[in-house]
Motif scaffolding. Structure first.
Motif, PDB file in Angstrom:
ATOM      1  N   GLY A 282     -12.700  -0.872  -7.640  1.00  0.00           N
ATOM      2  CA  GLY A 282     -11.541  -1.709  -7.303  1.00  0.00           C
ATOM      3  C   GLY A 282     -10.214  -1.124  -7.761  1.00  0.00           C
ATOM      4  O   GLY A 282      -9.277  -0.969  -6.955  1.00  0.00           O
ATOM      5  N   SER A 283     -10.100  -0.788  -9.051  1.00  0.00           N
ATOM      6  CA  SER A 283      -8.814  -0.281  -9.552  1.00  0.00           C
ATOM      7  C   SER A 283      -8.438   1.066  -8.932  1.00  0.00           C
ATOM      8  O   SER A 283      -7.272   1.271  -8.570  1.00  0.00           O
ATOM      9  N   PRO A 284      -9.398   2.014  -8.796  1.00  0.00           N
ATOM     10  CA  PRO A 284      -9.030   3.248  -8.096  1.00  0.00           C
ATOM     11  C   PRO A 284      -8.472   2.984  -6.696  1.00  0.00           C
ATOM     12  O   PRO A 284      -7.452   3.558  -6.306  1.00  0.00           O
ATOM     13  N   LEU A 285      -9.115   2.082  -5.952  1.00  0.00           N
ATOM     14  CA  LEU A 285      -8.617   1.824  -4.592  1.00  0.00           C
ATOM     15  C   LEU A 285      -7.239   1.166  -4.625  1.00  0.00           C
ATOM     16  O   LEU A 285      -6.413   1.406  -3.737  1.00  0.00           O
ATOM     17  N   LEU A 286      -6.971   0.358  -5.659  1.00  0.00           N
ATOM     18  CA  LEU A 286      -5.629  -0.246  -5.767  1.00  0.00           C
ATOM     19  C   LEU A 286      -4.564   0.831  -5.971  1.00  0.00           C
ATOM     20  O   LEU A 286      -3.525   0.812  -5.310  1.00  0.00           O
ATOM     21  N   VAL A 287      -4.806   1.775  -6.889  1.00  0.00           N
ATOM     22  CA  VAL A 287      -3.751   2.784  -7.141  1.00  0.00           C
ATOM     23  C   VAL A 287      -3.658   3.789  -6.003  1.00  0.00           C
ATOM     24  O   VAL A 287      -2.635   4.460  -5.846  1.00  0.00           O
ATOM     25  N   LEU A 288      -4.717   3.907  -5.207  1.00  0.00           N
ATOM     26  CA  LEU A 288      -4.687   4.851  -4.077  1.00  0.00           C
ATOM     27  C   LEU A 288      -4.170   4.190  -2.798  1.00  0.00           C
ATOM     28  O   LEU A 288      -4.196   4.790  -1.727  1.00  0.00           O
ATOM     29  N   ASP A 289      -3.714   2.929  -2.917  1.00  0.00           N
ATOM     30  CA  ASP A 289      -3.135   2.204  -1.775  1.00  0.00           C
ATOM     31  C   ASP A 289      -4.102   2.080  -0.604  1.00  0.00           C
ATOM     32  O   ASP A 289      -3.707   2.213   0.569  1.00  0.00           O
ATOM     33  N   ALA A 290      -5.358   1.825  -0.905  1.00  0.00           N
ATOM     34  CA  ALA A 290      -6.368   1.726   0.156  1.00  0.00           C
ATOM     35  C   ALA A 290      -6.204   0.440   0.959  1.00  0.00           C
ATOM     36  O   ALA A 290      -5.715  -0.573   0.445  1.00  0.00           O
ATOM     37  N   THR A 291      -6.624   0.497   2.209  1.00  0.00           N
ATOM     38  CA  THR A 291      -6.739  -0.719   3.018  1.00  0.00           C
ATOM     39  C   THR A 291      -8.206  -0.881   3.424  1.00  0.00           C
ATOM     40  O   THR A 291      -8.950   0.098   3.509  1.00  0.00           O
ATOM     41  N   VAL A 292      -8.594  -2.135   3.651  1.00  0.00           N
ATOM     42  CA  VAL A 292      -9.981  -2.381   4.073  1.00  0.00           C
ATOM     43  C   VAL A 292      -9.960  -2.995   5.464  1.00  0.00           C
ATOM     44  O   VAL A 292      -9.012  -3.695   5.826  1.00  0.00           O
ATOM     45  N   GLU A 293     -11.006  -2.699   6.235  1.00  0.00           N
ATOM     46  CA  GLU A 293     -11.101  -3.289   7.574  1.00  0.00           C
ATOM     47  C   GLU A 293     -12.239  -4.300   7.601  1.00  0.00           C
ATOM     48  O   GLU A 293     -13.380  -3.980   7.243  1.00  0.00           O
ATOM     49  N   LEU A 294     -11.885  -5.526   7.997  1.00  0.00           N
ATOM     50  CA  LEU A 294     -12.881  -6.584   8.160  1.00  0.00           C
ATOM     51  C   LEU A 294     -13.069  -6.819   9.652  1.00  0.00           C
ATOM     52  O   LEU A 294     -12.094  -6.827  10.413  1.00  0.00           O
ATOM     53  N   ARG A 295     -14.330  -6.994  10.048  1.00  0.00           N
ATOM     54  CA  ARG A 295     -14.573  -7.237  11.469  1.00  0.00           C
ATOM     55  C   ARG A 295     -15.503  -8.442  11.641  1.00  0.00           C
ATOM     56  O   ARG A 295     -16.412  -8.643  10.839  1.00  0.00           O
ATOM     57  N   ARG A 296     -15.222  -9.224  12.665  1.00  0.00           N
ATOM     58  CA  ARG A 296     -16.134 -10.299  13.078  1.00  0.00           C
ATOM     59  C   ARG A 296     -16.319 -10.160  14.580  1.00  0.00           C
ATOM     60  O   ARG A 296     -15.596  -9.370  15.220  1.00  0.00           O
TER      61      ARG A 296
END
Ligand SMILES: Cc1cc2nc3c(=O)[nH]c(=O)nc-3n(C[C@H](O)[C@H](O)[C@H](O)COP(=O)(O)OP(=O)(O)OC[C@H]3O[C@@H](n4cnc5c(N)ncnc54)[C@H](O)[C@@H]3O)c2cc1C
Length: 298
Positions: free
Chosen positions: A124-138
């Motif tokens: 979680g914290s690494p992805l926060l500092v790396l400015d990650a985005t997540v894709e949710l699909r339905r």
């Protein structure tokens, strides 16, 4: 007990169809949270499961200098060893390398780690500092959101019951950037973070800090960014004293709890230490001269 159903489809559209048609269906990726929690009696296995391990689309990875897109079923073992991730998004690789045992890392996935919603999740914290985005699909829809908006609280995410996390996108870091994740635990393996800290740093051509981000693990209801602490570094040369000041600001920004692993005061004191360590490694990786980091030259 209701009727139990288990499906292991091979396409993403089948998974999304099952999540839409059978309310209460839970995805299972590696099962290292879901199944292990049921085995130790923490929470019962959901009556309806859809397995993700046969879906190639969720294991797809596209890594270039322009960024990385990682399918949700990417394993920690892969993240820990892929040369491009290690070099360019090092904090994520650091974190994946710490998860559980070799068996946990070979089975556990990035998507499962994020969706368990634990404040102690290591990615979680690494992805926060790396400015990650997540894709949710339905079925019939998709949305992207910054990873920080996914986390809502312990065991809670922004995803609706019929939404699947399909992937994570990492933007490229500018030249002269580095990142790191460090963790305090009671023993080196098979342990959950007492405190974790991630940092990402970009240096300007004169060696001063041009951009910085810091995030903390296991000291708040979710992994959190501490922006004031990171902003303090801007325009300064990397130096242990500046890192210590950033650590103190990070400590002041959070109210950790006491639990079986550690007391609140100890956790707070360790935030300051771990933030300074994460910044030191991230700055080294960004290419700062060793002397500046040891405080010998300004
Ligand atoms: C011995 C051991 C040691 C561990 N050590 C660590 C550690 O050091 N650090 C750490 O962070 N974790 C640790 N864990 C926890 C776990 O291994 C990780 O969180 C792992 O990444 C979970 O991934 P998984 O694929 O196994 O998730 P699963 O158990 O399959 O799923 C976890 C949750 O996410 C949901 N889910 C899974 N995939 C998706 C998706 N694509 N979309 C929507 N929802 C989804 C599931 O429904 C479930 O609620 C450990 C676990 C064990 C058993």
């Amino acid at each position: 007990m209701g009727d139990r159903t288990y499906a292991a489809p091979t396409t993403l559209s089948e998974v999304l169809g099952l999540l839409a048609d059978r309310p209460g269906t839970h995805p299972v990726a590696g099962g290292t949270d879901l199944v292990v929690a049921a085995r130790v009696g923490k929470q019962p296995l959901p009556d309806s499961l859809v397995a993700l391990h046969r879906v190639d689309e969720l294991r797809h990875r596209h890594v270039t200098a322009a960024g990385a897109t990682l399918g949700a079923a990417t394993t920690h073992a892969w993240l820990a060893t892929d040369p491009a991730i290690r070099e360019r998004w090092s904090a994520l690789s650091d974190a994946a390398a710490m998860v559980g045992s070799p068996a946990t890392r070979a089975t556990g996935t990035l998507g499962g780690n994020l969706m368990n919603g634990s404040p102690a999740m290591d990615t979680g914290s690494p992805l926060l500092v790396l400015d990650a985005t997540v894709e949710l699909r339905r079925e019939g829809g998709a949305r992207s959101l910054p990873v920080g908006q996914l986390f809502r609280g312990p065991a809670r995410t922004a995803a609706e019951a019929d939404e699947l996390l399909v992937g994570v996108h990492l933007p490229p870091l500018p030249p002269r950037s580095g990142s790191a994740y460090v963790r305090l635990e009671h023993r080196r393996a098979m342990e959950i973070a007492i405190v974790g800290a991630a940092a990402a740093v970009t240096l300007a051509s004169d060696g001063r800090v041009a951009a910085a981000a810091i995030a903390l693990t296991a000291v708040a209801p979710t992994c959190v960014r501490v922006s004031e602490a990171a902003d303090l570094l801007l325009g300064h040369h990397p130096h242990p004293e500046t890192f210590a000041r950033a650590g103190a600001l990070a400590r002041a920004a959070v109210r950790p709890i006491s639990d079986v692993r550690a007391g609140a005061e100890y956790r707070g004191a360790m935030v300051a230490v771990l933030v300074a360590r994460a910044l030191t490694t991230a700055t080294h990786r960004a290419g700062a001269a060793g002397d500046a980091l040891t405080g010998r030259t300004p």
